[in-house]
Scaffold this motif. Structure first.
Motif, PDB file in Angstrom:
ATOM      1  N   MET A 145       0.841  -1.175   0.000  1.00 37.81           N
ATOM      2  CA  MET A 145       0.000   0.000   0.000  1.00 37.81           C
ATOM      3  C   MET A 145       0.888   1.241   0.000  1.00 37.81           C
ATOM      4  O   MET A 145       1.822   1.338   0.774  1.00 37.81           O
ATOM      5  N   PRO A 146       0.578   2.205  -0.879  1.00 37.21           N
ATOM      6  CA  PRO A 146       1.358   3.436  -0.901  1.00 37.21           C
ATOM      7  C   PRO A 146       1.187   4.193   0.415  1.00 37.21           C
ATOM      8  O   PRO A 146       0.250   3.962   1.161  1.00 37.21           O
ATOM      9  N   SER A 147       2.103   5.105   0.683  1.00 38.55           N
ATOM     10  CA  SER A 147       2.025   5.866   1.921  1.00 38.55           C
ATOM     11  C   SER A 147       0.760   6.736   1.940  1.00 38.55           C
ATOM     12  O   SER A 147       0.203   7.078   0.904  1.00 38.55           O
ATOM     13  N   ILE A 148       0.353   7.081   3.145  1.00 41.38           N
ATOM     14  CA  ILE A 148      -0.844   7.900   3.329  1.00 41.38           C
ATOM     15  C   ILE A 148      -0.507   9.341   2.932  1.00 41.38           C
ATOM     16  O   ILE A 148       0.469   9.907   3.415  1.00 41.38           O
ATOM     17  N   PRO A 149      -1.299   9.937   2.054  1.00 41.69           N
ATOM     18  CA  PRO A 149      -1.013  11.319   1.644  1.00 41.69           C
ATOM     19  C   PRO A 149      -1.169  12.288   2.816  1.00 41.69           C
ATOM     20  O   PRO A 149      -2.045  12.121   3.659  1.00 41.69           O
ATOM     21  N   LEU A 150      -0.322  13.295   2.830  1.00 43.06           N
ATOM     22  CA  LEU A 150      -0.391  14.333   3.856  1.00 43.06           C
ATOM     23  C   LEU A 150      -1.171  15.553   3.372  1.00 43.06           C
ATOM     24  O   LEU A 150      -1.601  16.366   4.182  1.00 43.06           O
ATOM     25  N   SER A 151      -1.323  15.666   2.067  1.00 39.60           N
ATOM     26  CA  SER A 151      -2.018  16.826   1.509  1.00 39.60           C
ATOM     27  C   SER A 151      -2.680  16.431   0.195  1.00 39.60           C
ATOM     28  O   SER A 151      -2.411  15.364  -0.356  1.00 39.60           O
ATOM     29  N   ALA A 152      -3.515  17.326  -0.298  1.00 37.34           N
ATOM     30  CA  ALA A 152      -4.204  17.086  -1.573  1.00 37.34           C
ATOM     31  C   ALA A 152      -3.214  16.876  -2.712  1.00 37.34           C
ATOM     32  O   ALA A 152      -3.469  16.089  -3.615  1.00 37.34           O
ATOM     33  N   HIS A 153      -2.061  17.533  -2.641  1.00 36.80           N
ATOM     34  CA  HIS A 153      -1.061  17.423  -3.706  1.00 36.80           C
ATOM     35  C   HIS A 153      -0.454  16.031  -3.798  1.00 36.80           C
ATOM     36  O   HIS A 153       0.101  15.661  -4.832  1.00 36.80           O
ATOM     37  N   GLU A 154      -0.527  15.269  -2.710  1.00 35.80           N
ATOM     38  CA  GLU A 154       0.039  13.916  -2.695  1.00 35.80           C
ATOM     39  C   GLU A 154      -0.956  12.837  -3.098  1.00 35.80           C
ATOM     40  O   GLU A 154      -0.604  11.666  -3.178  1.00 35.80           O
ATOM     41  N   VAL A 155      -2.207  13.219  -3.353  1.00 35.99           N
ATOM     42  CA  VAL A 155      -3.222  12.251  -3.777  1.00 35.99           C
ATOM     43  C   VAL A 155      -3.072  12.028  -5.274  1.00 35.99           C
ATOM     44  O   VAL A 155      -3.187  12.968  -6.061  1.00 35.99           O
ATOM     45  N   THR A 156      -2.773  10.799  -5.651  1.00 29.78           N
ATOM     46  CA  THR A 156      -2.531  10.459  -7.058  1.00 29.78           C
ATOM     47  C   THR A 156      -3.518   9.408  -7.530  1.00 29.78           C
ATOM     48  O   THR A 156      -4.114   8.691  -6.712  1.00 29.78           O
ATOM     49  N   PRO A 157      -3.683   9.275  -8.843  1.00 29.18           N
ATOM     50  CA  PRO A 157      -4.523   8.181  -9.344  1.00 29.18           C
ATOM     51  C   PRO A 157      -4.049   6.809  -8.847  1.00 29.18           C
ATOM     52  O   PRO A 157      -4.880   5.944  -8.555  1.00 29.18           O
ATOM     53  N   ALA A 158      -2.740   6.622  -8.718  1.00 31.96           N
ATOM     54  CA  ALA A 158      -2.220   5.335  -8.230  1.00 31.96           C
ATOM     55  C   ALA A 158      -2.666   5.074  -6.800  1.00 31.96           C
ATOM     56  O   ALA A 158      -3.066   3.950  -6.454  1.00 31.96           O
ATOM     57  N   TRP A 159      -2.621   6.091  -5.944  1.00 33.86           N
ATOM     58  CA  TRP A 159      -3.064   5.923  -4.555  1.00 33.86           C
ATOM     59  C   TRP A 159      -4.545   5.587  -4.519  1.00 33.86           C
ATOM     60  O   TRP A 159      -4.970   4.658  -3.827  1.00 33.86           O
ATOM     61  N   VAL A 160      -5.347   6.338  -5.268  1.00 36.73           N
ATOM     62  CA  VAL A 160      -6.794   6.098  -5.281  1.00 36.73           C
ATOM     63  C   VAL A 160      -7.086   4.709  -5.845  1.00 36.73           C
ATOM     64  O   VAL A 160      -7.927   3.976  -5.311  1.00 36.73           O
ATOM     65  N   SER A 161      -6.392   4.310  -6.902  1.00 42.19           N
ATOM     66  CA  SER A 161      -6.572   2.959  -7.460  1.00 42.19           C
ATOM     67  C   SER A 161      -6.314   1.902  -6.405  1.00 42.19           C
ATOM     68  O   SER A 161      -7.071   0.935  -6.272  1.00 42.19           O
ATOM     69  N   ASP A 162      -5.248   2.094  -5.654  1.00 35.02           N
ATOM     70  CA  ASP A 162      -4.875   1.117  -4.641  1.00 35.02           C
ATOM     71  C   ASP A 162      -5.915   1.031  -3.532  1.00 35.02           C
ATOM     72  O   ASP A 162      -6.322  -0.056  -3.145  1.00 35.02           O
ATOM     73  N   VAL A 163      -6.356   2.165  -3.012  1.00 36.68           N
ATOM     74  CA  VAL A 163      -7.282   2.131  -1.879  1.00 36.68           C
ATOM     75  C   VAL A 163      -8.714   1.809  -2.301  1.00 36.68           C
ATOM     76  O   VAL A 163      -9.486   1.306  -1.490  1.00 36.68           O
ATOM     77  N   ARG A 164      -9.080   2.061  -3.533  1.00 35.86           N
ATOM     78  CA  ARG A 164     -10.438   1.776  -4.001  1.00 35.86           C
ATOM     79  C   ARG A 164     -10.543   0.457  -4.762  1.00 35.86           C
ATOM     80  O   ARG A 164     -11.622  -0.043  -4.996  1.00 35.86           O
ATOM     81  N   GLY A 165      -9.429  -0.073  -5.217  1.00 37.54           N
ATOM     82  CA  GLY A 165      -9.446  -1.366  -5.882  1.00 37.54           C
ATOM     83  C   GLY A 165      -9.977  -1.357  -7.298  1.00 37.54           C
ATOM     84  O   GLY A 165     -10.403  -2.394  -7.811  1.00 37.54           O
ATOM     85  N   VAL A 166      -9.977  -0.210  -7.935  1.00 39.99           N
ATOM     86  CA  VAL A 166     -10.352  -0.101  -9.349  1.00 39.99           C
ATOM     87  C   VAL A 166      -9.316   0.766 -10.040  1.00 39.99           C
ATOM     88  O   VAL A 166      -8.693   1.631  -9.414  1.00 39.99           O
ATOM     89  N   PRO A 167      -9.102   0.541 -11.334  1.00 34.37           N
ATOM     90  CA  PRO A 167      -8.137   1.397 -12.039  1.00 34.37           C
ATOM     91  C   PRO A 167      -8.656   2.832 -12.158  1.00 34.37           C
ATOM     92  O   PRO A 167      -9.732   3.062 -12.697  1.00 34.37           O
ATOM     93  N   VAL A 168      -7.900   3.783 -11.616  1.00 28.18           N
ATOM     94  CA  VAL A 168      -8.272   5.193 -11.678  1.00 28.18           C
ATOM     95  C   VAL A 168      -7.350   5.872 -12.679  1.00 28.18           C
ATOM     96  O   VAL A 168      -6.136   5.811 -12.552  1.00 28.18           O
ATOM     97  N   GLU A 169      -7.956   6.481 -13.682  1.00 27.09           N
ATOM     98  CA  GLU A 169      -7.191   7.136 -14.743  1.00 27.09           C
ATOM     99  C   GLU A 169      -6.780   8.556 -14.365  1.00 27.09           C
ATOM    100  O   GLU A 169      -5.716   9.031 -14.760  1.00 27.09           O
ATOM    101  N   ALA A 170      -7.650   9.235 -13.617  1.00 24.50           N
ATOM    102  CA  ALA A 170      -7.373  10.614 -13.228  1.00 24.50           C
ATOM    103  C   ALA A 170      -8.148  10.933 -11.961  1.00 24.50           C
ATOM    104  O   ALA A 170      -9.179  10.316 -11.686  1.00 24.50           O
ATOM    105  N   CYS A 171      -7.633  11.903 -11.209  1.00 32.32           N
ATOM    106  CA  CYS A 171      -8.366  12.353 -10.033  1.00 32.32           C
ATOM    107  C   CYS A 171      -8.086  13.825  -9.796  1.00 32.32           C
ATOM    108  O   CYS A 171      -7.032  14.333 -10.166  1.00 32.32           O
TER     109      CYS A 171
END
Length: 165
Positions: free
Chosen positions: A1-27
């Motif tokens: 699991m990727p590290s927990i983001p500290l700010s909005a700038h650290e939230v990436t499609p890869a992080w969201v994909s990992d925590v939601r379990g679906v491929p995220v193209e953009a966020c």
């Protein structure tokens, strides 16, 4: 699991994909409202994903406060850990409407944390300067009374050491 983001700038499609379990193209991540959240940053997370058709595309995202004082208070009193544990352990059994949790994570020591929860249609954040309408306040107090009544003297609280007596 990727590290927990500290700010909005650290939230990436890869992080969201990992925590939601679906491929995220953009966020995209944006403030949900100025002044929202006293001890945490409350954000709106919108995603473009390759998941099933009914899979949500908008969420509420909560991350640690950007202010050291609020983070220290939250660590000292275990606020981030308690909120995560509420969503993991109790959210599904409440007598009041609770946003559906999609991801709840806290680091050892209680900081950082991340919550991805349902964006409830029609919910709004009151203006902290203007205040709230009496009808909104009445609904809030009624919901809080129902929540407290559910747990008043409840024996299962003894097994939940993370909730103060």
């Amino acid at each position: 699991m990727p590290s927990i983001p500290l700010s909005a700038h650290e939230v990436t499609p890869a992080w969201v994909s990992d925590v939601r379990g679906v491929p995220v193209e953009a966020c995209t991540v944006a403030d949900l409202g100025a002044g929202a959240g006293v001890l945490a940053k409350v954000l709106r997370l919108d995603v473009v994903h390759g998941g099933p058709g009914g899979f949500p595309t908008s969420f509420v995202l909560k991350l640690v406060s950007a202010f050291d004082v609020q983070r220290e208070v939250s660590r000292t009193y275990g606020f981030y850990e308690r909120e995560v544990r509420f969503y993991r352990e109790l959210a599904g059994s409440q007598p009041v409407r609770v946003p559906r949790p999609y991801h709840a994570e806290v680091a050892p020591g209680g900081d950082p944390f991340a919550l991805v929860i349902e964006l409830v249609d029609g919910a709004r954040i009151p203006d902290q300067v203007a205040g709230v309408a009496v009808a909104d306040l009445e609904r809030t107090v009624d919901a809080l009374a129902g929540l407290h009544a559910r747990y008043w003297g409840a024996p299962e609280l003894e097994g939940l050491g993370w909730i103060p007596a």
